[in-house]
Design a protein around this motif. Sequence first.
Motif, PDB file in Angstrom:
ATOM      1  N   LEU A  47      18.549 -43.387 -27.581  1.00 27.77           N
ATOM      2  CA  LEU A  47      19.983 -43.671 -27.664  1.00 27.77           C
ATOM      3  C   LEU A  47      20.818 -42.395 -27.762  1.00 27.77           C
ATOM      4  CD1 LEU A  47      19.903 -46.824 -29.973  1.00 27.77           C
ATOM      5  CD2 LEU A  47      20.303 -46.727 -27.493  1.00 27.77           C
ATOM      6  N   ILE A  48      20.318 -41.378 -28.440  1.00 33.02           N
ATOM      7  CA  ILE A  48      21.028 -40.095 -28.476  1.00 33.02           C
ATOM      8  C   ILE A  48      21.105 -39.517 -27.070  1.00 33.02           C
ATOM      9  CG2 ILE A  48      20.881 -37.691 -29.260  1.00 33.02           C
ATOM     10  CD1 ILE A  48      19.905 -38.796 -31.982  1.00 33.02           C
ATOM     11  N   GLY A  49      20.027 -39.667 -26.298  1.00 32.60           N
ATOM     12  CA  GLY A  49      20.049 -39.219 -24.905  1.00 32.60           C
ATOM     13  C   GLY A  49      21.105 -39.952 -24.095  1.00 32.60           C
ATOM     14  N   VAL A  50      21.208 -41.268 -24.268  1.00 28.15           N
ATOM     15  CA  VAL A  50      22.220 -42.058 -23.554  1.00 28.15           C
ATOM     16  C   VAL A  50      23.622 -41.593 -23.942  1.00 28.15           C
ATOM     17  CG1 VAL A  50      23.238 -44.361 -23.284  1.00 28.15           C
ATOM     18  CG2 VAL A  50      20.741 -44.090 -23.263  1.00 28.15           C
ATOM     19  N   VAL A  51      23.862 -41.455 -25.237  1.00 27.39           N
ATOM     20  CA  VAL A  51      25.184 -41.033 -25.711  1.00 27.39           C
ATOM     21  C   VAL A  51      25.514 -39.630 -25.194  1.00 27.39           C
ATOM     22  CG1 VAL A  51      26.532 -40.426 -27.781  1.00 27.39           C
ATOM     23  CG2 VAL A  51      25.191 -42.534 -27.732  1.00 27.39           C
ATOM     24  N   ALA A  52      24.550 -38.720 -25.249  1.00 22.75           N
ATOM     25  CA  ALA A  52      24.780 -37.353 -24.782  1.00 22.75           C
ATOM     26  C   ALA A  52      25.105 -37.322 -23.287  1.00 22.75           C
ATOM     27  CB  ALA A  52      23.565 -36.483 -25.084  1.00 22.75           C
ATOM     28  N   ALA A  53      24.482 -38.202 -22.517  1.00 22.23           N
ATOM     29  CA  ALA A  53      24.740 -38.244 -21.075  1.00 22.23           C
ATOM     30  C   ALA A  53      26.089 -38.879 -20.758  1.00 22.23           C
ATOM     31  CB  ALA A  53      23.623 -39.015 -20.366  1.00 22.23           C
ATOM     32  N   ARG A  54      26.521 -39.803 -21.585  1.00 27.38           N
ATOM     33  CA  ARG A  54      27.736 -40.564 -21.306  1.00 27.38           C
ATOM     34  C   ARG A  54      29.014 -39.959 -21.874  1.00 27.38           C
ATOM     35  NH1 ARG A  54      28.116 -44.280 -17.354  1.00 27.38           N
ATOM     36  NH2 ARG A  54      26.111 -45.243 -17.130  1.00 27.38           N
ATOM     37  N   LEU A  55      28.924 -39.331 -23.030  1.00 27.45           N
ATOM     38  CA  LEU A  55      30.136 -38.871 -23.719  1.00 27.45           C
ATOM     39  C   LEU A  55      30.152 -37.354 -23.854  1.00 27.45           C
ATOM     40  CD1 LEU A  55      30.227 -41.490 -26.627  1.00 27.45           C
ATOM     41  CD2 LEU A  55      31.624 -41.496 -24.548  1.00 27.45           C
ATOM     42  N   PRO A  56      31.268 -36.720 -23.554  1.00 25.58           N
ATOM     43  CA  PRO A  56      31.373 -35.270 -23.764  1.00 25.58           C
ATOM     44  C   PRO A  56      31.232 -34.921 -25.249  1.00 25.58           C
ATOM     45  CG  PRO A  56      33.296 -36.134 -22.575  1.00 25.58           C
ATOM     46  CD  PRO A  56      32.478 -37.308 -23.020  1.00 25.58           C
ATOM     47  N   ALA A  57      30.685 -33.746 -25.516  1.00 25.45           N
ATOM     48  CA  ALA A  57      30.465 -33.315 -26.904  1.00 25.45           C
ATOM     49  C   ALA A  57      31.764 -33.255 -27.691  1.00 25.45           C
ATOM     50  CB  ALA A  57      29.767 -31.958 -26.926  1.00 25.45           C
ATOM     51  N   SER A  58      32.867 -33.096 -27.017  1.00 29.14           N
ATOM     52  CA  SER A  58      34.151 -32.968 -27.699  1.00 29.14           C
ATOM     53  C   SER A  58      34.730 -34.305 -28.154  1.00 29.14           C
ATOM     54  CB  SER A  58      35.157 -32.283 -26.769  1.00 29.14           C
ATOM     55  OG  SER A  58      35.333 -33.061 -25.601  1.00 29.14           O
ATOM     56  N   ARG A  59      34.151 -35.413 -27.769  1.00 34.18           N
ATOM     57  CA  ARG A  59      34.683 -36.730 -28.114  1.00 34.18           C
ATOM     58  C   ARG A  59      34.308 -37.127 -29.529  1.00 34.18           C
ATOM     59  NH1 ARG A  59      35.329 -40.642 -23.863  1.00 34.18           N
ATOM     60  NH2 ARG A  59      36.093 -41.867 -25.609  1.00 34.18           N
TER      61      ARG A  59
END
Length: 131
Positions: A47-59
Motif C-alpha cells: 500500500l505504501i508503494g501504491v500511495v507513493a506511485a499515486r500521490l506526490p510527496a508534497s501532498r
Amino acid sequence: MTLRRLLLVLAGGTIGTAARLALMLLVPDHGGFPFAILIANIVGAFLIGVVAARLPASRDLRVFLATGILGGFTTYSTFMTGTLALWADAPLVGAAYAVGSLVFGLVAAAAGLRVGRPRRDAGVRDAGAPS
C-alpha cells in the motif's frame, strides 16, 4: 515539516497502530510465529508503494496515509523482536522469517508501485478497435 503535517502523521499513526493491534488480535501468533506482523508489513509495503506511485510527496494526503497510517501499521521494531524470539527457539525459522519478510516486503512494495502507477493509455481508446 509544518505543524499541520506533524498532526497529520500523529493522527494517521494512531489509526495505523490501532489497526495493527486489531490485526494482531485477529491473527494470533501460532507456535510463536508472528503471522500478523508478517501480514501487516507485506500489506503495508504494498500500500505504501501504491500511495507513493499515486500521490506526490508534497501532498498532505500522502503524509497522512503513507507516513501516518501505513507507517503506524507496519513495524520494524516488532519485526526485529519477533525475529529474535524465533531465532532463540528455532534459528532456521527465525532466519527464514527475516529473509522472507524482506523479500516479500520488497516484492510487495514493487508491486504496489507498479499497480499504483497511472497507466499512460488510461482513457485512450485504440483508433482501430471496434466500439
